[in-house]
Design a protein around this motif. Structure first.
Motif, PDB file in Angstrom:
ATOM      1  N   MET A   1      -4.214  -9.543 -35.825  1.00  0.00           N
ATOM      2  CA  MET A   1      -3.655 -10.114 -37.043  1.00  0.00           C
ATOM      3  C   MET A   1      -2.562  -9.203 -37.588  1.00  0.00           C
ATOM      4  O   MET A   1      -2.712  -7.985 -37.620  1.00  0.00           O
ATOM      5  CB  MET A   1      -4.749 -10.299 -38.101  1.00  0.00           C
ATOM      6  N   LYS A   2      -1.452  -9.787 -37.990  1.00  0.00           N
ATOM      7  CA  LYS A   2      -0.339  -9.046 -38.563  1.00  0.00           C
ATOM      8  C   LYS A   2      -0.160  -9.443 -40.029  1.00  0.00           C
ATOM      9  O   LYS A   2      -0.614 -10.508 -40.445  1.00  0.00           O
ATOM     10  CB  LYS A   2       0.956  -9.304 -37.778  1.00  0.00           C
ATOM     11  N   THR A   3       0.530  -8.578 -40.778  1.00  0.00           N
ATOM     12  CA  THR A   3       0.717  -8.815 -42.208  1.00  0.00           C
ATOM     13  C   THR A   3       2.179  -8.585 -42.584  1.00  0.00           C
ATOM     14  O   THR A   3       2.808  -7.647 -42.095  1.00  0.00           O
ATOM     15  CB  THR A   3      -0.165  -7.871 -43.050  1.00  0.00           C
ATOM     16  N   HIS A  96      -0.989 -13.418 -40.254  1.00  0.00           N
ATOM     17  CA  HIS A  96      -0.720 -14.357 -39.160  1.00  0.00           C
ATOM     18  C   HIS A  96      -1.009 -13.695 -37.819  1.00  0.00           C
ATOM     19  O   HIS A  96      -1.095 -12.463 -37.702  1.00  0.00           O
ATOM     20  CB  HIS A  96       0.733 -14.828 -39.218  1.00  0.00           C
ATOM     21  N   ASP A  97      -1.155 -14.527 -36.792  1.00  0.00           N
ATOM     22  CA  ASP A  97      -1.259 -13.990 -35.443  1.00  0.00           C
ATOM     23  C   ASP A  97       0.140 -13.805 -34.880  1.00  0.00           C
ATOM     24  O   ASP A  97       1.146 -14.175 -35.507  1.00  0.00           O
ATOM     25  CB  ASP A  97      -2.132 -14.878 -34.556  1.00  0.00           C
ATOM     26  N   VAL A  98       0.231 -13.227 -33.707  1.00  0.00           N
ATOM     27  CA  VAL A  98       1.535 -12.888 -33.132  1.00  0.00           C
ATOM     28  C   VAL A  98       2.394 -14.132 -32.917  1.00  0.00           C
ATOM     29  O   VAL A  98       3.615 -14.117 -33.149  1.00  0.00           O
ATOM     30  CB  VAL A  98       1.346 -12.117 -31.804  1.00  0.00           C
ATOM     31  N   ASP A  99       1.775 -15.220 -32.488  1.00  0.00           N
ATOM     32  CA  ASP A  99       2.520 -16.437 -32.173  1.00  0.00           C
ATOM     33  C   ASP A  99       2.657 -17.388 -33.360  1.00  0.00           C
ATOM     34  O   ASP A  99       3.181 -18.494 -33.207  1.00  0.00           O
ATOM     35  CB  ASP A  99       1.837 -17.175 -31.017  1.00  0.00           C
ATOM     36  N   MET A 100       2.175 -16.972 -34.532  1.00  0.00           N
ATOM     37  CA  MET A 100       2.229 -17.798 -35.743  1.00  0.00           C
ATOM     38  C   MET A 100       1.505 -19.140 -35.555  1.00  0.00           C
ATOM     39  O   MET A 100       1.878 -20.154 -36.140  1.00  0.00           O
ATOM     40  CB  MET A 100       3.683 -18.039 -36.170  1.00  0.00           C
ATOM     41  N   ASN A 101       0.454 -19.141 -34.735  1.00  0.00           N
ATOM     42  CA  ASN A 101      -0.371 -20.340 -34.623  1.00  0.00           C
ATOM     43  C   ASN A 101      -1.300 -20.481 -35.819  1.00  0.00           C
ATOM     44  O   ASN A 101      -1.679 -21.583 -36.206  1.00  0.00           O
ATOM     45  CB  ASN A 101      -1.190 -20.304 -33.330  1.00  0.00           C
ATOM     46  N   ASN A 212     -11.949 -21.763 -31.227  1.00  0.00           N
ATOM     47  CA  ASN A 212     -10.722 -22.057 -30.470  1.00  0.00           C
ATOM     48  C   ASN A 212      -9.654 -20.980 -30.637  1.00  0.00           C
ATOM     49  O   ASN A 212      -8.538 -21.142 -30.145  1.00  0.00           O
ATOM     50  CB  ASN A 212     -10.166 -23.417 -30.883  1.00  0.00           C
ATOM     51  N   GLY A 213      -9.967 -19.888 -31.336  1.00  0.00           N
ATOM     52  CA  GLY A 213      -9.021 -18.788 -31.492  1.00  0.00           C
ATOM     53  C   GLY A 213      -8.195 -18.845 -32.759  1.00  0.00           C
ATOM     54  O   GLY A 213      -7.498 -17.878 -33.082  1.00  0.00           O
ATOM     55  N   MET A 214      -8.228 -19.944 -33.493  1.00  0.00           N
ATOM     56  CA  MET A 214      -7.482 -20.068 -34.743  1.00  0.00           C
ATOM     57  C   MET A 214      -8.248 -19.397 -35.873  1.00  0.00           C
ATOM     58  O   MET A 214      -9.445 -19.110 -35.757  1.00  0.00           O
ATOM     59  CB  MET A 214      -7.246 -21.548 -35.075  1.00  0.00           C
ATOM     60  N   PHE A 215      -7.573 -19.136 -36.989  1.00  0.00           N
ATOM     61  CA  PHE A 215      -8.253 -18.620 -38.162  1.00  0.00           C
ATOM     62  C   PHE A 215      -7.633 -19.161 -39.441  1.00  0.00           C
ATOM     63  O   PHE A 215      -6.480 -19.588 -39.471  1.00  0.00           O
ATOM     64  CB  PHE A 215      -8.249 -17.078 -38.182  1.00  0.00           C
ATOM     65  N   THR A 216      -8.445 -19.181 -40.491  1.00  0.00           N
ATOM     66  CA  THR A 216      -7.979 -19.492 -41.843  1.00  0.00           C
ATOM     67  C   THR A 216      -8.489 -18.367 -42.751  1.00  0.00           C
ATOM     68  O   THR A 216      -9.296 -17.537 -42.339  1.00  0.00           O
ATOM     69  CB  THR A 216      -8.518 -20.836 -42.346  1.00  0.00           C
ATOM     70  N   GLY A 217      -8.031 -18.354 -44.001  1.00  0.00           N
ATOM     71  CA  GLY A 217      -8.492 -17.308 -44.903  1.00  0.00           C
ATOM     72  C   GLY A 217      -8.133 -17.624 -46.349  1.00  0.00           C
ATOM     73  O   GLY A 217      -7.294 -18.473 -46.629  1.00  0.00           O
ATOM     74  N   SER A 218      -8.803 -16.911 -47.246  1.00  0.00           N
ATOM     75  CA  SER A 218      -8.545 -17.041 -48.680  1.00  0.00           C
ATOM     76  C   SER A 218      -9.314 -15.937 -49.386  1.00  0.00           C
ATOM     77  O   SER A 218     -10.138 -15.243 -48.777  1.00  0.00           O
ATOM     78  CB  SER A 218      -9.008 -18.407 -49.203  1.00  0.00           C
ATOM     79  N   HIS A 219      -9.014 -15.755 -50.708  1.00  0.00           N
ATOM     80  CA  HIS A 219      -9.940 -14.886 -51.445  1.00  0.00           C
ATOM     81  C   HIS A 219     -11.084 -15.751 -51.945  1.00  0.00           C
ATOM     82  O   HIS A 219     -10.931 -16.927 -52.244  1.00  0.00           O
ATOM     83  CB  HIS A 219      -9.268 -14.074 -52.542  1.00  0.00           C
TER      84      HIS A 219
END
Length: 220
Positions: A1-3, A96-101, A212-219
């Motif tokens: 994960m990148k920021t 985000h991930d490297v490929d912005m998926n 499937n390798g995807m992710f979501t997030g929030s506080h």
């Protein structure tokens, strides 16, 4: 994960007839609370600036840490913005991930403080279904200038504690808790609870990593 982070000269949008440039001071602390890097940058009126830590700062950077931002007018003797009252920095973090998926946009949620929040039990209203998840990454911050005992509990819809941890966090530090949810019962729906937060609105960040390798997030 990148920021990456977006800084905005938002006062110029609120008061376009009294515009001025602002200086952002960006501090990066490592996961133990030590200051790892600091840099000051100008954001012109009506302007925005996106920064990636590895390009913005020089030298070796920690893999995990906390970013703190402050703002001031470029000309400290200017009174053009005084009618706006107290101005606090507003910035956004894009994970985000490297490929912005997968990508998640989160705004800042708490302030550095010398005084801890009133001790009270906290319960998140964010419920997460675990059926399609592989694991959760939970990030907790201590924005205080003093140590704080962190407590996190992952609780299901039946109020059963599925995972729990305590950790003494240094001042201005952060920690990451990874919870594998694949062993949870089918239909499990979980939320976070804590005996108290370090500072006002210092709620954990929760990232849901799917099979499937995807992710979501929030506080939370």
């Amino acid at each position: 994960m990148k920021t990456r982070y977006t800084l905005t000269n938002f006062p110029s949008f609120f008061s376009p007839k009294s515009v001025c440039s602002y200086m952002y001071i960006v501090d990066l602390y490592d996961d133990q609370g030590a200051l790892a890097a600091s840099k000051e940058v100008e954001v012109p009126y009506f302007g925005t600036l996106e920064i990636e830590p590895e390009d913005f700062f020089s030298g070796s950077l920690p893999n995990l840490g906390m970013v703190s931002v402050s703002i001031k007018p470029k000309n400290i003797f200017s009174f053009k913005d005084r009618h706006l009252g107290l101005i606090r920095p507003q910035f956004y973090a894009l994970y985000h991930d490297v490929d912005m998926n997968s990508f998640v946009l989160i705004h800042p949620q708490t302030s550095e403080s010398d005084t801890p929040a009133a001790s009270q039990k906290w319960k998140s209203t964010l419920y997460v279904s675990c059926d399609d998840l592989q694991y959760l990454d939970i990030f907790q911050l201590n924005p205080l200038s003093k140590p704080f005992e962190s407590h996190l509990a992952l609780v299901d819809q039946n109020n059963s504690i599925l995972s729990e941890s305590r950790y003494m966090m240094n001042a201005r530090s952060c920690r990451k808790v990874k919870v594998n949810v694949q062993g949870f019962l089918q239909g499990a729906c979980v939320h976070l609870e804590s005996n108290g937060l370090a500072a006002s609105n210092a709620k954990p960040l929760v990232f849901n990593h799917f099979k499937n390798g995807m992710f979501t997030g929030s506080h939370s």
